[in-house]
Each structure stands twice: as structure tokens, then as C-alpha cells.
Scaffold this motif. Structure first.
Motif, PDB file in Angstrom:
ATOM      1  N   ASN A 128       0.837  -1.208   0.000  1.00  0.00           N
ATOM      2  CA  ASN A 128       0.000   0.000   0.000  1.00  0.00           C
ATOM      3  C   ASN A 128       0.868   1.253   0.000  1.00  0.00           C
ATOM      4  O   ASN A 128       0.567   2.227  -0.702  1.00  0.00           O
ATOM      5  CB  ASN A 128      -0.926   0.017   1.222  1.00  0.00           C
ATOM      6  CG  ASN A 128      -2.022  -1.012   1.133  1.00  0.00           C
ATOM      7  OD1 ASN A 128      -2.319  -1.525   0.066  1.00  0.00           O
ATOM      8  ND2 ASN A 128      -2.608  -1.332   2.266  1.00  0.00           N
ATOM      9  N   GLY A 129       1.936   1.229   0.769  1.00  0.00           N
ATOM     10  CA  GLY A 129       2.834   2.367   0.820  1.00  0.00           C
ATOM     11  C   GLY A 129       3.523   2.608  -0.509  1.00  0.00           C
ATOM     12  O   GLY A 129       3.658   3.752  -0.956  1.00  0.00           O
ATOM     13  N   LEU A 130       3.959   1.530  -1.166  1.00  0.00           N
ATOM     14  CA  LEU A 130       4.593   1.651  -2.474  1.00  0.00           C
ATOM     15  C   LEU A 130       3.595   2.200  -3.493  1.00  0.00           C
ATOM     16  O   LEU A 130       3.928   3.074  -4.295  1.00  0.00           O
ATOM     17  CB  LEU A 130       5.158   0.308  -2.929  1.00  0.00           C
ATOM     18  CG  LEU A 130       5.873   0.290  -4.278  1.00  0.00           C
ATOM     19  CD1 LEU A 130       7.033   1.281  -4.310  1.00  0.00           C
ATOM     20  CD2 LEU A 130       6.370  -1.126  -4.589  1.00  0.00           C
ATOM     21  N   LEU A 134       4.100   5.653  -5.643  1.00  0.00           N
ATOM     22  CA  LEU A 134       3.981   5.702  -7.099  1.00  0.00           C
ATOM     23  C   LEU A 134       2.818   6.594  -7.521  1.00  0.00           C
ATOM     24  O   LEU A 134       2.898   7.316  -8.514  1.00  0.00           O
ATOM     25  CB  LEU A 134       3.848   4.296  -7.672  1.00  0.00           C
ATOM     26  CG  LEU A 134       5.068   3.383  -7.443  1.00  0.00           C
ATOM     27  CD1 LEU A 134       4.761   1.959  -7.871  1.00  0.00           C
ATOM     28  CD2 LEU A 134       6.300   3.920  -8.140  1.00  0.00           C
ATOM     29  N   GLY A 135       1.735   6.577  -6.755  1.00  0.00           N
ATOM     30  CA  GLY A 135       0.594   7.445  -7.035  1.00  0.00           C
ATOM     31  C   GLY A 135       0.956   8.913  -6.886  1.00  0.00           C
ATOM     32  O   GLY A 135       0.539   9.752  -7.698  1.00  0.00           O
ATOM     33  N   PHE A 136       1.743   9.245  -5.865  1.00  0.00           N
ATOM     34  CA  PHE A 136       2.200  10.618  -5.669  1.00  0.00           C
ATOM     35  C   PHE A 136       3.016  11.084  -6.876  1.00  0.00           C
ATOM     36  O   PHE A 136       2.820  12.186  -7.385  1.00  0.00           O
ATOM     37  CB  PHE A 136       3.041  10.719  -4.389  1.00  0.00           C
ATOM     38  CG  PHE A 136       3.619  12.090  -4.153  1.00  0.00           C
ATOM     39  CD1 PHE A 136       2.934  13.010  -3.371  1.00  0.00           C
ATOM     40  CD2 PHE A 136       4.827  12.464  -4.705  1.00  0.00           C
ATOM     41  CE1 PHE A 136       3.456  14.283  -3.152  1.00  0.00           C
ATOM     42  CE2 PHE A 136       5.354  13.731  -4.493  1.00  0.00           C
ATOM     43  CZ  PHE A 136       4.663  14.645  -3.715  1.00  0.00           C
ATOM     44  N   ILE A 137       3.935  10.234  -7.323  1.00  0.00           N
ATOM     45  CA  ILE A 137       4.804  10.577  -8.456  1.00  0.00           C
ATOM     46  C   ILE A 137       3.960  10.814  -9.714  1.00  0.00           C
ATOM     47  O   ILE A 137       4.145  11.805 -10.420  1.00  0.00           O
ATOM     48  CB  ILE A 137       5.867   9.477  -8.657  1.00  0.00           C
ATOM     49  CG1 ILE A 137       6.873   9.510  -7.497  1.00  0.00           C
ATOM     50  CG2 ILE A 137       6.571   9.627 -10.008  1.00  0.00           C
ATOM     51  CD1 ILE A 137       7.811   8.319  -7.440  1.00  0.00           C
ATOM     52  N   ARG A 138       3.027   9.916  -9.985  1.00  0.00           N
ATOM     53  CA  ARG A 138       2.157  10.069 -11.158  1.00  0.00           C
ATOM     54  C   ARG A 138       1.298  11.335 -11.053  1.00  0.00           C
ATOM     55  O   ARG A 138       1.125  12.066 -12.024  1.00  0.00           O
ATOM     56  CB  ARG A 138       1.277   8.831 -11.360  1.00  0.00           C
ATOM     57  CG  ARG A 138       2.077   7.591 -11.748  1.00  0.00           C
ATOM     58  CD  ARG A 138       1.169   6.418 -12.075  1.00  0.00           C
ATOM     59  NE  ARG A 138       0.446   6.626 -13.307  1.00  0.00           N
ATOM     60  CZ  ARG A 138       0.969   6.495 -14.531  1.00  0.00           C
ATOM     61  NH1 ARG A 138       2.224   6.162 -14.679  1.00  0.00           N
ATOM     62  NH2 ARG A 138       0.225   6.700 -15.601  1.00  0.00           N
ATOM     63  N   ASN A 139       0.774  11.582  -9.857  1.00  0.00           N
ATOM     64  CA  ASN A 139      -0.065  12.765  -9.644  1.00  0.00           C
ATOM     65  C   ASN A 139       0.721  14.040  -9.918  1.00  0.00           C
ATOM     66  O   ASN A 139       0.209  14.971 -10.553  1.00  0.00           O
ATOM     67  CB  ASN A 139      -0.612  12.748  -8.216  1.00  0.00           C
ATOM     68  CG  ASN A 139      -1.443  13.971  -7.928  1.00  0.00           C
ATOM     69  OD1 ASN A 139      -0.969  14.939  -7.336  1.00  0.00           O
ATOM     70  ND2 ASN A 139      -2.712  13.943  -8.349  1.00  0.00           N
ATOM     71  N   ARG A 140       1.963  14.114  -9.450  1.00  0.00           N
ATOM     72  CA  ARG A 140       2.777  15.311  -9.683  1.00  0.00           C
ATOM     73  C   ARG A 140       3.073  15.465 -11.175  1.00  0.00           C
ATOM     74  O   ARG A 140       3.129  16.584 -11.679  1.00  0.00           O
ATOM     75  CB  ARG A 140       4.078  15.258  -8.883  1.00  0.00           C
ATOM     76  CG  ARG A 140       3.885  15.500  -7.394  1.00  0.00           C
ATOM     77  CD  ARG A 140       3.165  16.834  -7.155  1.00  0.00           C
ATOM     78  NE  ARG A 140       2.956  17.119  -5.767  1.00  0.00           N
ATOM     79  CZ  ARG A 140       1.892  16.760  -5.044  1.00  0.00           C
ATOM     80  NH1 ARG A 140       0.946  16.041  -5.593  1.00  0.00           N
ATOM     81  NH2 ARG A 140       1.791  17.092  -3.785  1.00  0.00           N
ATOM     82  N   ALA A 141       3.261  14.355 -11.879  1.00  0.00           N
ATOM     83  CA  ALA A 141       3.483  14.430 -13.323  1.00  0.00           C
ATOM     84  C   ALA A 141       2.230  14.962 -14.019  1.00  0.00           C
ATOM     85  O   ALA A 141       2.316  15.809 -14.921  1.00  0.00           O
ATOM     86  CB  ALA A 141       3.877  13.063 -13.868  1.00  0.00           C
ATOM     87  N   GLU A 142       1.063  14.482 -13.608  1.00  0.00           N
ATOM     88  CA  GLU A 142      -0.195  14.960 -14.189  1.00  0.00           C
ATOM     89  C   GLU A 142      -0.380  16.461 -13.917  1.00  0.00           C
ATOM     90  O   GLU A 142      -0.761  17.215 -14.810  1.00  0.00           O
ATOM     91  CB  GLU A 142      -1.382  14.167 -13.624  1.00  0.00           C
ATOM     92  CG  GLU A 142      -1.432  12.750 -14.132  1.00  0.00           C
ATOM     93  CD  GLU A 142      -2.424  11.872 -13.391  1.00  0.00           C
ATOM     94  OE1 GLU A 142      -3.030  12.339 -12.383  1.00  0.00           O
ATOM     95  OE2 GLU A 142      -2.575  10.701 -13.777  1.00  0.00           O
ATOM     96  N   LEU A 143      -0.088  16.885 -12.684  1.00  0.00           N
ATOM     97  CA  LEU A 143      -0.210  18.301 -12.342  1.00  0.00           C
ATOM     98  C   LEU A 143       0.757  19.153 -13.150  1.00  0.00           C
ATOM     99  O   LEU A 143       0.406  20.259 -13.589  1.00  0.00           O
ATOM    100  CB  LEU A 143       0.045  18.513 -10.849  1.00  0.00           C
ATOM    101  CG  LEU A 143      -1.016  17.989  -9.893  1.00  0.00           C
ATOM    102  CD1 LEU A 143      -0.552  18.116  -8.456  1.00  0.00           C
ATOM    103  CD2 LEU A 143      -2.331  18.719 -10.103  1.00  0.00           C
TER     104      LEU A 143
END
Length: 147
Positions: A128-130, A134-143
């Protein structure tokens, strides 16, 4: 801003291939876990001033902090954990994604996780932490792309 060794390889795909090759050298998971711990020790220094609630990554059992810098052409991530194994997982994710363009980040699936058998050897809380990392990284790329 802290200095970052990433990216180590020219592309995210090259980074994933290098990770798979490196983990292929180890015969069992006790050796792979030790390698993960060793990788976590290679993370660049993370400033104490960044260890705030604002930079805390939720969804992890361990304490994890992450900071993103840059723009769509090059996003850099800085992160640390209070857990040795989680720090190793962070190192792998940053090796694949940090210093890449937002488009490359979004086009890159985290294939290294299954390639090295990591998914089968992580506890549910670490998985879940991983996923949160990875979700944080993708979200920042989308932003960064205006999403």
C-alpha cells in the motif's frame, strides 16, 4: 533543494532493466532484502526542514516524506523513510522516475516491481505504501502537465 543522483540511466526503461539485472544476481529474498536496505542507505540527505506534515506521504505504515521539484520537462523527487526497507523501495522508485519528464513518468508503468518479484514479497502495508508513493509521483506528473 538537495542534490540528487537521479537519473542514473538515460531512460526510465533503462533504469527498470538495470534494476531487474541487479536483482537477478541474488539467489534468495534475504539477499534481495539486504540489497534493498543497502540501496536505501544511498538516498541523498533529506533536509530536516522538509520533514513536515505537508510533505508526509500518507498511506504508508512507516513515516515517509516526499518533495517534488521541477516542471513538466524534468521532475525531481526527494524522499526518505524511517524504515530501512521502505527507503530501499523509495530508492528504486526514484531511480526509475526522478529526473524524467512528466510525459515519460506517465508513460512508464512500474514493471520493475513484478520483474524482480517484489509484489509477491511485500507485506500488504508495504505494498500500500509503495502504491501511495507511485501514485504521488504520477499525480505530480499529471499536475505538471496541467492535469
Amino acid at each position: 533543494m538537495s542534490t540528487s543522483p537521479f537519473p542514473l540511466e538515460p531512460t526510465a526503461a533503462d533504469a527498470q532493466a538495470a534494476i531487474a539485472d541487479e536483482f537477478g544476481f541474488f539467489g534468495d529474498w534475504s539477499e534481495r532484502y539486504q540489497y534493498l536496505i543497502d540501496l536505501g542507505r544511498k538516498l541523498p540527505e533529506f533536509p530536516e526542514a522538509w520533514k513536515t506534515e505537508e510533505h508526509r506521504l500518507h498511506g504508508c505504515q512507516s513515516l515517509v516524506w516526499i518533495v517534488a521539484e521541477g516542471d513538466a520537462s524534468s521532475l525531481h523527487f526527494h524522499s526518505i523513510s524511517d524504515s530501512a526497507i521502505v527507503s530501499g523501495l523509495i530508492y528504486l522508485a526514484l531511480r526509475v522516475y526522478s529526473g524524467r519528464s512528466a510525459q515519460e513518468i506517465l508513460a512508464t508503468q512500474s514493471d520493475y516491481i513484478s520483474a524482480i518479484g517484489l509484489a509477491k514479497h511485500l507485506s500488504p502495508t508495504r505494498s500500500n505504501g509503495l502504491a501511495a508513493l507511485l501514485g504521488f509521483i504520477r499525480n505530480r506528473a499529471e499536475l505538471a502537465l496541467g492535469g
